[in-house]
Design a protein around this motif. Structure first.
Motif, PDB file in Angstrom:
ATOM      1  N   ARG A   1       0.816  -1.223   0.000  1.00  0.00           N
ATOM      2  CA  ARG A   1       0.000   0.000   0.000  1.00  0.00           C
ATOM      3  C   ARG A   1       0.843   1.263   0.000  1.00  0.00           C
ATOM      4  NH1 ARG A   1      -2.638   1.073   5.546  1.00  0.00           N
ATOM      5  NH2 ARG A   1      -0.506   1.870   5.834  1.00  0.00           N
TER       6      ARG A   1
ATOM      7  N   TRP B   1       2.404   1.991  -3.360  1.00  0.00           N
ATOM      8  CA  TRP B   1       1.464   2.426  -4.396  1.00  0.00           C
ATOM      9  C   TRP B   1       1.028   3.877  -4.198  1.00  0.00           C
ATOM     10  CZ3 TRP B   1       1.840  -0.589  -8.232  1.00  0.00           C
ATOM     11  CH2 TRP B   1       1.824  -1.974  -8.122  1.00  0.00           C
ATOM     12  N   PHE B   2       0.947   4.326  -2.927  1.00  0.00           N
ATOM     13  CA  PHE B   2       0.376   5.639  -2.641  1.00  0.00           C
ATOM     14  C   PHE B   2       1.264   6.441  -1.681  1.00  0.00           C
ATOM     15  CE2 PHE B   2      -3.141   2.772  -3.565  1.00  0.00           C
ATOM     16  CZ  PHE B   2      -3.877   3.492  -4.498  1.00  0.00           C
TER      17      PHE B   2
ATOM     18  N   ILE C   1      -3.034   8.547   0.806  1.00  0.00           N
ATOM     19  CA  ILE C   1      -3.691   7.480   1.576  1.00  0.00           C
ATOM     20  C   ILE C   1      -4.720   8.085   2.531  1.00  0.00           C
ATOM     21  CG2 ILE C   1      -3.337   5.733   3.369  1.00  0.00           C
ATOM     22  CD1 ILE C   1      -0.635   5.098   2.047  1.00  0.00           C
TER      23      ILE C   1
ATOM     24  N   ILE D   1      -8.650   6.472  -8.419  1.00  0.00           N
ATOM     25  CA  ILE D   1      -7.619   5.809  -7.610  1.00  0.00           C
ATOM     26  C   ILE D   1      -6.315   5.606  -8.377  1.00  0.00           C
ATOM     27  CG2 ILE D   1      -7.032   3.611  -6.511  1.00  0.00           C
ATOM     28  CD1 ILE D   1      -9.916   3.589  -5.405  1.00  0.00           C
ATOM     29  N   ARG D   2      -6.412   5.096  -9.596  1.00  0.00           N
ATOM     30  CA  ARG D   2      -5.184   4.874 -10.369  1.00  0.00           C
ATOM     31  C   ARG D   2      -4.453   6.197 -10.615  1.00  0.00           C
ATOM     32  NH1 ARG D   2      -2.384   1.568 -14.417  1.00  0.00           N
ATOM     33  NH2 ARG D   2      -3.665  -0.216 -13.866  1.00  0.00           N
TER      34      ARG D   2
ATOM     35  N   SER E   1      -2.432   7.316  -7.653  1.00  0.00           N
ATOM     36  CA  SER E   1      -1.430   6.360  -7.180  1.00  0.00           C
ATOM     37  C   SER E   1      -0.090   6.674  -7.837  1.00  0.00           C
ATOM     38  CB  SER E   1      -1.849   4.929  -7.528  1.00  0.00           C
ATOM     39  OG  SER E   1      -1.657   4.686  -8.915  1.00  0.00           O
ATOM     40  N   ASN E   2       0.919   5.913  -7.481  1.00  0.00           N
ATOM     41  CA  ASN E   2       2.231   6.062  -8.120  1.00  0.00           C
ATOM     42  C   ASN E   2       2.375   5.167  -9.343  1.00  0.00           C
ATOM     43  OD1 ASN E   2       3.178   7.926  -6.158  1.00  0.00           O
ATOM     44  ND2 ASN E   2       3.533   6.232  -4.737  1.00  0.00           N
TER      45      ASN E   2
ATOM     46  N   ASP F   1      -0.535   5.350 -15.277  1.00  0.00           N
ATOM     47  CA  ASP F   1      -1.969   5.497 -15.542  1.00  0.00           C
ATOM     48  C   ASP F   1      -2.437   4.696 -16.755  1.00  0.00           C
ATOM     49  OD1 ASP F   1      -2.099   7.228 -13.445  1.00  0.00           O
ATOM     50  OD2 ASP F   1      -2.152   9.049 -14.662  1.00  0.00           O
TER      51      ASP F   1
ATOM     52  N   THR G   1      -0.802  -2.980 -13.256  1.00  0.00           N
ATOM     53  CA  THR G   1      -0.561  -1.949 -12.257  1.00  0.00           C
ATOM     54  C   THR G   1       0.900  -2.005 -11.851  1.00  0.00           C
ATOM     55  OG1 THR G   1      -2.842  -2.193 -11.507  1.00  0.00           O
ATOM     56  CG2 THR G   1      -1.339  -1.021 -10.057  1.00  0.00           C
TER      57      THR G   1
ATOM     58  N   LEU H   1      -5.817  -1.972  -7.441  1.00  0.00           N
ATOM     59  CA  LEU H   1      -5.873  -0.884  -6.468  1.00  0.00           C
ATOM     60  C   LEU H   1      -7.314  -0.495  -6.161  1.00  0.00           C
ATOM     61  CD1 LEU H   1      -2.933   1.371  -7.741  1.00  0.00           C
ATOM     62  CD2 LEU H   1      -2.892  -0.483  -6.063  1.00  0.00           C
TER      63      LEU H   1
ATOM     64  N   TRP I   1      -9.213  -0.800  -2.418  1.00  0.00           N
ATOM     65  CA  TRP I   1      -9.864   0.328  -1.742  1.00  0.00           C
ATOM     66  C   TRP I   1     -11.372   0.120  -1.594  1.00  0.00           C
ATOM     67  CZ3 TRP I   1      -8.174   4.168   1.163  1.00  0.00           C
ATOM     68  CH2 TRP I   1      -6.827   4.507   1.105  1.00  0.00           C
TER      69      TRP I   1
END
Length: 466
Positions: free
Chosen positions: A185, A188-189, A194, A225-226, A229-230, A233, A238, A320, A324
């Motif tokens: 997690r 990713w963020f 978060i 969400i995507r 995120s890091n 896109d 992912t 992701l 969530w």
């Protein structure tokens, strides 16, 4: 959790940005659509004759075997079709045309690979009952939201409440128990994101409204969400690509969520006003395309775009969002193994050469096996799963009902894998009669696909149960 930065958002700026974008899209659509004479013949760079159709496809459009069409879509983001990105989905004009051409009002339509439910939305608007089957709980959730009308006043009331909460965000309003736990997690963020996402989800869940409204806002939430995120896109998997130098700033989740609801609420309202009240759409959770738990001869029409062999890893694509939304919290492997076209196979499975019994397909599988036994088994397993699907759809279709499959080709280890030809051969072995087949040229994807794996043409197979 240490807070590094926190920036409030300005609703006036966000509303102005969304209004400008919606005006631009509306203007482009009005300029581009050709309401008269929207069908014309063109020649591509290879000297091939192609029939170009701009916008709505005439129901009585003449079709001959091996015709090639270029359909220019203007409705990919209209109504609820545009609520959430989804890879390799139908453009709405195609299922709309096929549904109207091959069924009548109050008929029952099935899409055994429903994905983002484009078929089901169009069936509903065309006054056909429908069933959508997908093994992904995320897909079923998205599909349900896209076909569920919502009361306009209630939507507006909740929108105002949500926007007020976004403006009043502070990190200290998020408790530890509000933040979901899932693998990697914090890779990713960013920390600020978060907290913002957890706050948004908490606000939605605490709304004083019905589940349909909450679910709509959850899909708006999922749609951003995507982007915050890091992860890349535009990739079908992912993954974090450091060379992209993607920058996600504090407040981006709050801002993008506000943009999403301001953009999507008018679409949902328009859909809700058009949605017939006496048509049913169902997404059962205990079936997949190889196990359709309906009685023989139930459906009037089946229409789908199945996954491709060795193409899109849907569970990983939406992992992701699934984390969530609470559809997953650990390994995705069990779901990935159930997917048609899965790449999750074992050494024991692909050690030996497996053949499907279709001469042309088996030659290609053998050549792939000589280069890569694992990829050869993936190709074989894909065809085996599609064979099972063909048998199930044949069983649940009424006599003279049609199964329309939109499928393309791809390359596996340098070998052209002509899915459509192999599916025709398997369908005829199952008992279907090939009524028609024609090509739809693909002009763009929202996702980036490596050039050597790119699919440039979809083949539309019209199979009839005699």
């Amino acid at each position: 959790m240490q807070i590094l930065n926190y920036y409030p958002i300005c609703l006036d700026e966000i509303e102005a940005k969304v209004a400008k974008k919606m005006k631009r899209n509306s203007t482009q659509k009005c300029e581009d659509v050709e309401p008269l004479d929207n069908v014309k013949e063109i020649t591509n760079r290879f000297g091939e004759k192609i029939i170009r159709v701009d916008g709505e496809i005439p129901v009585d459009l003449p079709i001959n075997n091996e015709d090639r069409f270029l359909f220019i879509s203007y409705d990919q983001s209209s109504l609820t079709h545009g609520l959430h990105k989804y890879p390799a989905k139908f453009f709405p004009e195609l299922p709309r045309w096929l549904i109207k051409r091959y069924s009548k009002e109050k008929d029952l339509v099935i899409d055994p690979f429903t994905g983002s439910a484009t078929t089901n939305v169009e069936a509903l608007l065309a006054r056909r009952h429908s069933v959508g089957i997908d093994i992904s709980p995320f897909s079923r959730f998205l599909a349900k939201v896209k076909v569920t009308p919502i009361d306009e006043e209630e939507l507006e009331r909740c929108k105002k409440r949500i926007l007020r909460l976004l403006v009043n965000y502070r990190p200290d309003k998020v408790a530890v128990e509000d933040i979901p736990t899932f693998p990697y997690r914090d890779n990713w963020f960013n920390k600020e994101i978060i907290l913002e996402l957890a706050y948004i989800k908490k606000c939605i869940e605490n709304l004083d409204t019905n589940d349909d409204v909450k679910d709509f806002f959850k899909i708006c939430f999922s749609s951003i969400i995507r982007s915050v995120s890091n992860a890349d896109d535009n990739c079908t998997r992912t993954v974090i690509r450091k060379r992209l130098n993607k920058v996600v700033n504090p407040s981006d989740a709050l801002r993008r969520f506000a943009e999403a609801i301001l953009t999507n609420i008018p679409k949902m309202m328009e859909f809700s006003n058009l949605c017939p009240k006496d048509i049913t759409t169902i997404f059962p959770g205990d079936m997949d395309a190889r196990n359709i738990k309906y009685e023989n001869e139930t459906f009037d029409l089946a229409l789908t775009s199945p996954p491709y062999a060795n193409a899109v890893d849907y569970p990983r694509m939406h992992q992701l969002e699934a984390y969530w939304l609470g559809f997953a919290n650990g390994s995705l492997l069990p779901l990935k193994k159930k997917q048609v076209g899965t790449e999750s196979v074992t050494v024991k499975e692909y050690k030996d050469l497996h053949l499907i019994g279709i001469e042309e397909a088996d030659k290609v599988i053998t050549r792939i096996y000589n280069k890569d036994p694992r990829r050869a088994y993936i190709a074989y397993k894909y065809l085996l799963d599609m064979q099972m699907n063909l048998k199930e759809v044949y069983r649940v279709l009424k006599s003279n009902g049609r199964y329309i499959i939109v499928v393309g080709n791809n390359k596996i280890r340098g070998e052209i894998f002509e899915n459509w030809k192999y599916i025709i051969a398997m369908a005829e072995k199952t008992g279907f009669v090939l009524e028609n087949y024609f090509a739809s040229e693909i002009i763009k994807h929202f996702i980036k696909v490596p050039r050597e794996e790119r699919i440039d043409t979809d083949w539309i197979l019209v199979l009839i149960k005699k």
